[in-house]
Each structure stands twice: as C-alpha cells, then as structure tokens.
Design a protein around this motif. Structure first.
Motif, PDB file in Angstrom:
ATOM      1  N   LYS B  32      38.585  21.129   1.533  1.00  0.00           N
ATOM      2  CA  LYS B  32      38.590  19.857   0.800  1.00  0.00           C
ATOM      3  C   LYS B  32      38.478  18.655   1.740  1.00  0.00           C
ATOM      4  CE  LYS B  32      41.023  21.060  -3.454  1.00  0.00           C
ATOM      5  NZ  LYS B  32      40.391  20.216  -4.478  1.00  0.00           N
ATOM      6  N   GLY B  33      39.037  18.766   2.931  1.00  0.00           N
ATOM      7  CA  GLY B  33      38.963  17.626   3.850  1.00  0.00           C
ATOM      8  C   GLY B  33      39.149  18.070   5.275  1.00  0.00           C
ATOM      9  N   PRO B  34      38.072  18.581   5.886  1.00  0.00           N
ATOM     10  CA  PRO B  34      38.199  19.139   7.240  1.00  0.00           C
ATOM     11  C   PRO B  34      38.757  18.133   8.247  1.00  0.00           C
ATOM     12  CG  PRO B  34      35.979  19.441   6.369  1.00  0.00           C
ATOM     13  CD  PRO B  34      36.707  18.602   5.396  1.00  0.00           C
ATOM     14  N   ASP B  39      43.180  16.240  11.736  1.00  0.00           N
ATOM     15  CA  ASP B  39      44.074  15.123  12.061  1.00  0.00           C
ATOM     16  C   ASP B  39      45.532  15.526  11.910  1.00  0.00           C
ATOM     17  OD1 ASP B  39      42.610  13.065  12.920  1.00  0.00           O
ATOM     18  OD2 ASP B  39      42.508  11.977  11.027  1.00  0.00           O
ATOM     19  N   ILE B  40      45.787  16.139  10.746  1.00  0.00           N
ATOM     20  CA  ILE B  40      47.168  16.519  10.435  1.00  0.00           C
ATOM     21  C   ILE B  40      47.663  17.601  11.400  1.00  0.00           C
ATOM     22  CG2 ILE B  40      48.580  17.660   8.679  1.00  0.00           C
ATOM     23  CD1 ILE B  40      46.742  16.079   6.647  1.00  0.00           C
ATOM     24  N   GLY B 179      33.495  12.321  13.932  1.00  0.00           N
ATOM     25  CA  GLY B 179      33.529  12.341  12.472  1.00  0.00           C
ATOM     26  C   GLY B 179      34.739  11.550  12.034  1.00  0.00           C
ATOM     27  N   GLY B 180      35.546  12.130  11.191  1.00  0.00           N
ATOM     28  CA  GLY B 180      36.752  11.426  10.757  1.00  0.00           C
ATOM     29  C   GLY B 180      37.958  11.765  11.605  1.00  0.00           C
ATOM     30  N   ILE B 181      37.754  12.636  12.638  1.00  0.00           N
ATOM     31  CA  ILE B 181      38.903  13.100  13.415  1.00  0.00           C
ATOM     32  C   ILE B 181      39.246  12.081  14.487  1.00  0.00           C
ATOM     33  CG2 ILE B 181      39.768  14.961  14.877  1.00  0.00           C
ATOM     34  CD1 ILE B 181      37.401  16.641  13.641  1.00  0.00           C
ATOM     35  N   LEU B 303      49.019  17.253   3.888  1.00  0.00           N
ATOM     36  CA  LEU B 303      47.888  17.818   3.160  1.00  0.00           C
ATOM     37  C   LEU B 303      47.862  17.312   1.723  1.00  0.00           C
ATOM     38  CD1 LEU B 303      47.752  21.480   4.475  1.00  0.00           C
ATOM     39  CD2 LEU B 303      46.416  19.497   5.172  1.00  0.00           C
ATOM     40  N   GLY B 304      46.652  17.254   1.144  1.00  0.00           N
ATOM     41  CA  GLY B 304      46.483  16.621  -0.161  1.00  0.00           C
ATOM     42  C   GLY B 304      46.625  17.579  -1.333  1.00  0.00           C
TER      43      GLY B 304
END
Lengths: 258, 341
Positions: B32-34, B39-40, B179-181, B303-304
């Motif tokens: 869902k959100g690599p 990050d987490i 990326g988003g990391i 986590l979401g």
C-alpha cells in the motif's frame, strides 16, 4: 627441621551450630603429595574452601609459605600460589579449552584496561606468549588437540585434565585436587596418578588431594590425614593409616575391627 | 508422550499462524505504501538501537551478578538531563553554531557524560550492591528498586517536572532521499554514535583480558576467583561499562526526544523487556531484542492499514514479554551464553 609449605593451626569453621572444621592442626611438607580422606561430610571440601579463601574460618590460622592467608580474598591467595580443581568440574563451559587456560593465567598477565584497549606492543607480546604457554600446558596435561573446542563439549576425562591444566596455569606452588579421579575408570586413574607424580617432580609442586578411592590414596600419596565430623582422627603414611582402628571404624563402622 | 507431542504441535500451529498473519499484515502495508513502510522501518531501527544500548546495560549486569539493576533506566535518564545542561548551559550550543563546533561540542559531551556516568554507576554498585554480595538474591533486587527511586528523585530534585529539550543541533536535512524515502542526519547520528560503541564493546568482551575476566565471572564466580580473578574489580568494571552505555544512550535519546525525570522508568522497562526477549545475559540478544521492539513499536504506531496504534504499544510490548516468559523463557538467543558476544 622440615620445611612446611602449609601450616594450619587450630582452624575452626562453624556454620550456625554445625562445626564443620573442629580446631584442626595440619601441616604439608614442601614437595610432598598428601591426601585428605574421610567419609562424606567429614569437612574435606570445607577445609579446601578455607585454604583458598572461599570461606572465612571462624578462628585459627593458615600460614602458606610463611604468609597468613586468613582474611585474604581468594584471588590474592591464588596469586600467592594456590591452584585448585573442583569436586564437580567447574570449567568455563562456554569458553574454549584454550581460553579456560588463559583465564587461569589471568593474574600472571599485567596488561591493565588501558593497555588492552590501546594494544601496546608489550601487551601484544605478553598475549602471544600466554597463548603459547597455554597450548604447552594443554599438551603437557594430556590434551594434545581440540584446543579450540568449547570446554563443555569435551569428553569427561578431558574436562578433568583441562581443569588441572587450568589450575597449573595459575602457576601454583600448591595444587589442591578435589576428588580428581571421581568418575574415572581404573585405566584413567592409573594414568592420572602417574601424571600427578610427574607434575610434582617436574614443576616442583606440592600436592594436596581429597580422595575417596583408597587405591589412589595408597598409590600416590606419601602422607594422609583423615577427617571425620570435622575433626582430624589420624595422620601418617598410607600404610599406617590403613591399619588404624579409628579410620577403619570411620569408614566401615564399628564391629568391622577385629 | 503422544498427548504432549500433539500439545506441542498445537502451540506450533498457533505460533505459525500468528507469524503468518503478521507477515501478511506487513506485506499488505508494504504494498500500500512502500516509501512510508521503509520510512517507518528506519524509525524502528533508530529507536531500537537506542533501546539496545540501554538493554546492554541491563544484560551486562545481569550476566555477571544475576541482578536486575532497576536503577539502570534512571541512570540513563539522569545522564540525558545532565547532557542537556552540558550542551545548552555549559557549551552553549544552538542551531546557529557552526557544524564543526556542534560536532566537537557533542563529542566533548559524549566523553564527559560517558566517563561521568560510568563512575556514577560504579559508585552505585560500590555503595548499594557490593555490601550485599553474599546476601540472598532478593536483598540486592530490592535495593535496586530503591536505587531506582533514589536516582529518579535526584533527577526530579535537579531538573523539576518539566521536560528538557535541546535545540536541533543536528541538521534535519536528509542523508537519503529516494522517492518518498527519507532518512535524516539527526536519525543517522544515532547509528553513527552507537555502532562504533557496539563494535568496541563486543571486541572488549571477546578479546581483552578484562573481557575474559567478565565472561569467566559471569559463568562461575567462585571458579574465577580461584583462577586469580579479582571478582569485585571485575564487577566494578562491568558497572563502569554499563554506566558509559547509559550515558551514551542518554545523549542520543536527548537528540531525538524530550526527557524528564521519569523518562528512565518506561524506557528502562522497555529495554529490560528487550534484554529478556533476546535472552538476558546475552549481549547480541539484547541488541536483537531491542531492534525487535523498535520495529514493533514503529510498525504499530506508523503503519496505515489495520495498525492498532500507539495506544496499544505498551500493551503489545509487555504482552510480548509475557509470551516470551511463558513459551521461551530463555529468550530468542538463549541466556546460556552469559556475556557471549
């Protein structure tokens, strides 16, 4: 005058109401092999524990090589020159055989914390020499190989030999062996007796051993002391001891005599 | 024999099912959100590392004395508070200081705090634990609880009830930004400080004379004394090392979070759990256990998809402690290797 390495006078140890060592006088001549015998619970191991500083005597004195050791901590007594093995093998089971012997050399190494952090050349030389000496001791004690194996995984007989090697590593003048042949077969026992004699002769040691097996006592020791209920009941050469009435009584019970 | 075997199989089955569900949950969250997932994970790694340094202090002392040194968490908290004074009031570092001044200042703080708190920790041992060396096990344990209150109240008396904080000394600019990391320098600094410490500790315990003495005393105190090892000295060295680790942990924690007098209580419990989880007395185990807890906490809070959320973190961490004690009391790596780095 005889030269006494150990001179125990009026040694007394009480645990609550129990007198474990009852005013014992005891001497060990330098260079001799002496056995300490007696029924279970006679106070033999307690006696060892006082010699090595594990227990503080209630009263009395222990002179070792002319030095009063009562009141000294165990490690200081070891440094004076008393090495020992234990009744139930107490190796550092999760260290290798070699490391066990190196631990025994602990008090002979001088590198302090700073020395070992900064690895001064002196410390490195000392460590290399210690390893070399440790390997020699292992071979000497009858362990030519398996130096890198965990002590706990060695066969029983090898563990006994390793315990002796570790005790020798402390560079003792007096070697205390607590039931060293327990669990050995007659063949191993005979080899061990020969080994103890050889160590005594080659390393100029004095040996004091606790032993149950009368064959070992007769075979190896020059003198014996017999304890019963914390008291010394007899002393002398093995032959004399063997025919002493009180000793036979203590071992076999009344009525066995005559 | 048979019912027992079946019993073991049922437990295994339940365990494997739970593990499977956990992996599925993690996988779904990853899909869902690599970027968020990684990050987490990095947050978990950072926090787990801090817990690990504190956990090592518990495990070192436990390994050698079989004593749970409850005061350790409070020593950690006090070290962080004192570090805040050193950084803010003594050295006067702030966000405007140049990079060189900040790095130098932090290095000085690290040395001062580690040395100071290793001595502080060793004094606790000298005053509170050594006189009880031959007392029954319960006596030093209760003294440790008492020492914990004493140290916590020293913190309270010196710093009051308010949270202490330090300026953002380490730039929050990113080390990695793909990326988003993102991974900030501020988080990386934890690893930069801690990893060398762990390497040195592991080497010290494994290869030096003192380290060998520590391992020997941990395995058999009496036999060690017979080998000429000064047991009291060796225990003192252990407390020195544990104190230095608490000091280092205090500083890295302070760089990430706010601290006050009672921070050490909960963090101490978490670190102790980590030590038990990994196998108390086992150095690698403490770090492994702490990383596990770091990840559990981060995943749970971050986590979401179907994450229980931060309200549940404590319940989960201590629930895991209970499960470990019930099903594998020797911990993940086992406690049979005291000080076995």
């Amino acid at each position: 005058m005889t030269d006494h390495l150990v001179e125990v006078t009026q040694l007394r140890k009480e645990f609550g109401g129990l007198v474990a060592t009852n005013d014992i006088d005891f001497t060990v001549e330098r260079g001799s092999i002496v056995s300490l015998i007696g029924p279970n619970g006679a106070g033999k191991t307690t006696f060892f524990n006082q010699l090595t500083g594990v227990y503080q005597p209630t009263s009395g004195s222990i002179l070792f090589d002319g030095v009063e050791v009562v009141g000294m901590p165990p490690h200081a007594i070891t440094a004076l020159g008393i090495g020992r093995t234990f009744q139930n093998i107490r190796l550092f089971a999760q260290m290798t055989a070699l490391e066990n012997v190196l631990v025994g050399m602990h008090s002979c190494l001088h590198g302090g914390i700073l020395g070992s952090i900064f690895r001064t050349p002196k410390v490195r030389r000392e460590e290399a020499a210690a390893r070399e000496k440790a390997r020699e001791l292992l071979v000497y004690s009858g362990l030519p190989k398996r130096h890198e194996e965990q002590a706990g995984s060695l066969p029983y007989g090898d563990q006994r030999r390793l315990e002796v090697a570790r005790a020798l590593a402390t560079d003792p003048k007096l070697l205390l062996l607590d039931e060293p042949t327990a669990g050995m077969n007659p063949q191993e026992t005979a080899t061990f007796i020969a080994f103890v004699r050889r160590v005594r002769d080659e390393k100029q040691l004095t040996v004091l051993l606790i032993e149950h097996d009368m064959k070992v006592v007769m075979g190896v020791s020059e003198r014996c002391t017999v304890l019963e209920y914390g008291e010394k009941i007899a002393e002398g050469t093995p032959a004399v001891i063997q025919s002493n009435e009180r000793v036979i009584e203590a071992y076999l019970g009344k009525g066995a005599v005559g | 024999m048979l019912p027992r075997l079946r019993g073991a199989r049922v437990t295994d089955l339940i365990g494997l099912t739970l593990l499977g569900l956990l992996l599925i949950w993690l996988a779904v969250n990853f899909v869902k959100g690599p970027a968020a997932f990684i990050d987490i994970s990095l947050i978990g790694l950072t926090n787990g590392t801090i817990y690990g340094v504190v956990a090592l202090g518990y495990t070192l002392v436990y390994g050698i004395l079989q004593l749970i040194n409850f005061a350790h968490g409070d020593v950690f908290a006090l070290s962080g508070l004192v570090a805040s004074t050193v950084i803010v009031s003594v050295l006067g570092l702030d966000e405007g200081s140049s990079a060189l001044v900040i790095i130098g200042g932090l290095a000085v703080t690290l040395v001062v705090i580690m040395v100071g708190f290793s001595l502080f920790n060793a004094s606790i041992e000298r005053v509170a634990y050594r006189p009880l060396r031959n007392a029954p096990r319960l006596a030093p344990l209760i003294t440790a609880v008492g020492m914990s209150f004493v140290v916590e109240n020293i913190s309270l008396a010196l710093y009051g009830v308010n949270y202490r904080t330090v300026p953002n000394l380490i730039s929050h600019s990113d080390v990695i930004h793909i990326g988003g990391i993102t991974y900030s320098w501020s988080k990386a600094s934890v690893l930069i400080i801690v990893i060398p410490l762990l390497v040195v500790l592991s080497w010290f315990v494994r290869s030096t004379k003192q380290g060998k003495a520590m391992r020997a005393v941990a395995q058999d105190t009496e036999a060690s004394a017979m080998m000429g090892i000064d047991v009291d000295h060796t225990i003192a060295v252990t407390f020195l090392i544990a104190g230095a680790l608490a000091g280092a942990a205090g500083i890295v924690y302070l760089m990430q979070f706010n601290m006050r007098f009672d921070t050490g209580f909960e963090l101490g419990l978490i670190a102790f759990t980590a030590a038990v989880l990994g196998g108390i007395g086992n150095l690698s185990g403490a770090v492994l256990g702490a990383l596990c807890i770091g990840f559990i906490q981060a995943f749970n809070e971050g986590l979401g998809w179907f994450a229980p959320g931060s309200d549940w973190t404590r319940s989960m961490v201590f629930g895991i402690l209970i499960l470990v004690l019930v099903f594998r009391p020797e911990g993940i790596l086992g406690e049979q290797t005291p000080e076995g780095a």
